[in-house]
Design a protein around this motif. Structure first.
Motif, PDB file in Angstrom:
ATOM      1  N   ASP A  52       2.412 -11.038 -10.804  1.00  0.00           N
ATOM      2  CA  ASP A  52       1.330 -10.315 -10.118  1.00  0.00           C
ATOM      3  C   ASP A  52       0.371  -9.714 -11.132  1.00  0.00           C
ATOM      4  N   VAL A  53      -0.773 -10.338 -11.303  1.00  0.00           N
ATOM      5  CA  VAL A  53      -1.796  -9.817 -12.208  1.00  0.00           C
ATOM      6  C   VAL A  53      -3.128  -9.758 -11.454  1.00  0.00           C
ATOM      7  N   ASP A  54      -3.974  -8.799 -11.778  1.00  0.00           N
ATOM      8  CA  ASP A  54      -5.269  -8.670 -11.100  1.00  0.00           C
ATOM      9  C   ASP A  54      -6.391  -9.322 -11.883  1.00  0.00           C
ATOM     10  N   SER A  55      -6.156  -9.518 -13.165  1.00  0.00           N
ATOM     11  CA  SER A  55      -7.262  -9.956 -14.036  1.00  0.00           C
ATOM     12  C   SER A  55      -7.592 -11.435 -13.848  1.00  0.00           C
ATOM     13  N   ALA A  56      -8.712 -11.831 -14.440  1.00  0.00           N
ATOM     14  CA  ALA A  56      -9.134 -13.239 -14.398  1.00  0.00           C
ATOM     15  C   ALA A  56      -8.542 -14.013 -15.565  1.00  0.00           C
ATOM     16  N   THR A  57      -8.364 -13.308 -16.668  1.00  0.00           N
ATOM     17  CA  THR A  57      -7.849 -13.954 -17.879  1.00  0.00           C
ATOM     18  C   THR A  57      -6.740 -13.104 -18.490  1.00  0.00           C
ATOM     19  N   LEU A  58      -5.942 -13.762 -19.314  1.00  0.00           N
ATOM     20  CA  LEU A  58      -4.875 -13.080 -20.049  1.00  0.00           C
ATOM     21  C   LEU A  58      -4.810 -13.643 -21.454  1.00  0.00           C
ATOM     22  N   ALA A  59      -4.440 -12.790 -22.411  1.00  0.00           N
ATOM     23  CA  ALA A  59      -4.093 -13.268 -23.756  1.00  0.00           C
ATOM     24  C   ALA A  59      -2.573 -13.402 -23.768  1.00  0.00           C
ATOM     25  N   VAL A  60      -2.075 -14.556 -24.180  1.00  0.00           N
ATOM     26  CA  VAL A  60      -0.623 -14.763 -24.168  1.00  0.00           C
ATOM     27  C   VAL A  60      -0.149 -15.355 -25.488  1.00  0.00           C
ATOM     28  N   THR A  61       1.115 -15.153 -25.764  1.00  0.00           N
ATOM     29  CA  THR A  61       1.757 -15.788 -26.917  1.00  0.00           C
ATOM     30  C   THR A  61       2.948 -16.560 -26.389  1.00  0.00           C
ATOM     31  N   ALA A  62       3.001 -17.829 -26.681  1.00  0.00           N
ATOM     32  CA  ALA A  62       4.083 -18.660 -26.134  1.00  0.00           C
ATOM     33  C   ALA A  62       4.462 -19.738 -27.132  1.00  0.00           C
ATOM     34  N   ASN A  63       5.757 -20.018 -27.192  1.00  0.00           N
ATOM     35  CA  ASN A  63       6.205 -21.108 -28.072  1.00  0.00           C
ATOM     36  C   ASN A  63       6.513 -22.325 -27.223  1.00  0.00           C
ATOM     37  N   TYR A  64       5.736 -23.380 -27.416  1.00  0.00           N
ATOM     38  CA  TYR A  64       5.934 -24.587 -26.632  1.00  0.00           C
ATOM     39  C   TYR A  64       5.687 -25.795 -27.523  1.00  0.00           C
ATOM     40  N   GLN A  65       6.729 -26.541 -27.769  1.00  0.00           N
ATOM     41  CA  GLN A  65       6.644 -27.789 -28.526  1.00  0.00           C
ATOM     42  C   GLN A  65       5.871 -27.638 -29.834  1.00  0.00           C
ATOM     43  N   GLY A  66       6.002 -26.419 -30.469  1.00  0.00           N
ATOM     44  CA  GLY A  66       5.373 -26.243 -31.785  1.00  0.00           C
ATOM     45  C   GLY A  66       3.859 -26.187 -31.734  1.00  0.00           C
TER      46      GLY A  66
END
Ligand code: 6PG
Length: 239
Positions: A156-170
């Motif tokens: 549940d987020v209200d914003s249009a954008t988010l800054a994220v950090t994720a590890n996926y397949q390098g």
């Protein structure tokens, strides 16, 4: 709607024709076509076709491109989705630079996310603070993420954008993503999913079990729009 294809070439041909059809209809009805693009390897064949075989099929000056997400690396980095798409698509068509609304991936992720929310606001359709895309292209990771909405991220987020950090397949970890709030305002959402590695996840995603925290791709359900899944036989082998 689910459509299965023999392979990514057939799928990409169909996706290109769908893109063109939606573009022409949007321009007829609203004078412009707003499209959000996806990163990753799966849509690259589609972008190549639009930049080659179909380069004269759309009135590009009436088209505006946005991104569902972006990796926060420089544009010339092979991990930058805008940079990769520019080479095979944008550089091959007559579209004004100002019509391509890239994420400023050279900024700090939080600043880039804020900046992109402002970019979206400039195309907002009240009462929304963002545009209703005529078409949002999306992919799916074998972990059930889409755009850069990864498993375990806040639902549940209200914003249009988010800054994220994720590890996926390098791949580059720092990213900016649109949230489902924006994507679910789209008139058409087109998922492109290929490969056996995604079959188990796809069968879970399309099952009746709703697990939006674990399978973020399930958060995508346009309120007043079409949701279309294009997959190859391998990805759809368990459906
Ligand atoms: C990104 C994408 C991401 C992508 C999936 C699938 O920029 O990484 O937006 O959501 O669609 O990771 O990637 P593939 O198409 O390479 O399997």
């Amino acid at each position: 709607m689910i459509k299965k294809f023999k392979d990514i070439s057939e799928l990409s041909q169909y996706a290109a024709r769908s893109f063109i059809e939606i573009a022409k209809r949007s321009i007829e009805e609203r004078g412009r076509f707003l499209a959000s693009l996806s990163g990753g390897s799966t849509p690259m064949r589609l972008y190549e076709l639009l930049g080659d075989q179909f380069q004269n099929e759309v009135d590009w000056p009436l088209v505006h491109f946005f991104w569902g997400d972006e990796r926060c690396v420089p544009v010339d980095d092979p991990g930058n989705s805008y940079g990769q798409t520019k080479k095979v698509f944008f550089d091959k068509i007559q579209i004004p630079n100002e019509n391509i609304h890239r994420v400023l991936s050279e900024l700090e992720p939080d600043s880039a996310a804020k900046d992109y929310a402002n970019t979206l606001k400039a195309f907002s359709e009240p009462p929304l603070d963002w545009p209703r895309f005529d078409l949002a292209l999306l992919g799916m990771g074998d972990d059930g993420h889409t755009a850069s909405l990864f498993p375990g991220s806040p639902v549940d987020v209200d914003s249009a954008t988010l800054a994220v950090t994720a590890n996926y397949q390098g791949r580059p970890a720092n990213r900016v993503t649109l949230t489902q709030n924006v994507l679910n305002s789209s008139r058409n959402v087109l998922f492109l999913v290929t490969g056996r590695a995604k079959a188990v996840t796809l069968s879970r995603v399309l099952s009746d079990n709703y697990m939006p925290a674990e399978l973020p791709v399930q958060r995508i359900a346009p309120a007043d729009g079409n949701l279309i899944w294009l997959m190859d036989e391998e990805a759809g082998s368990l459906l």
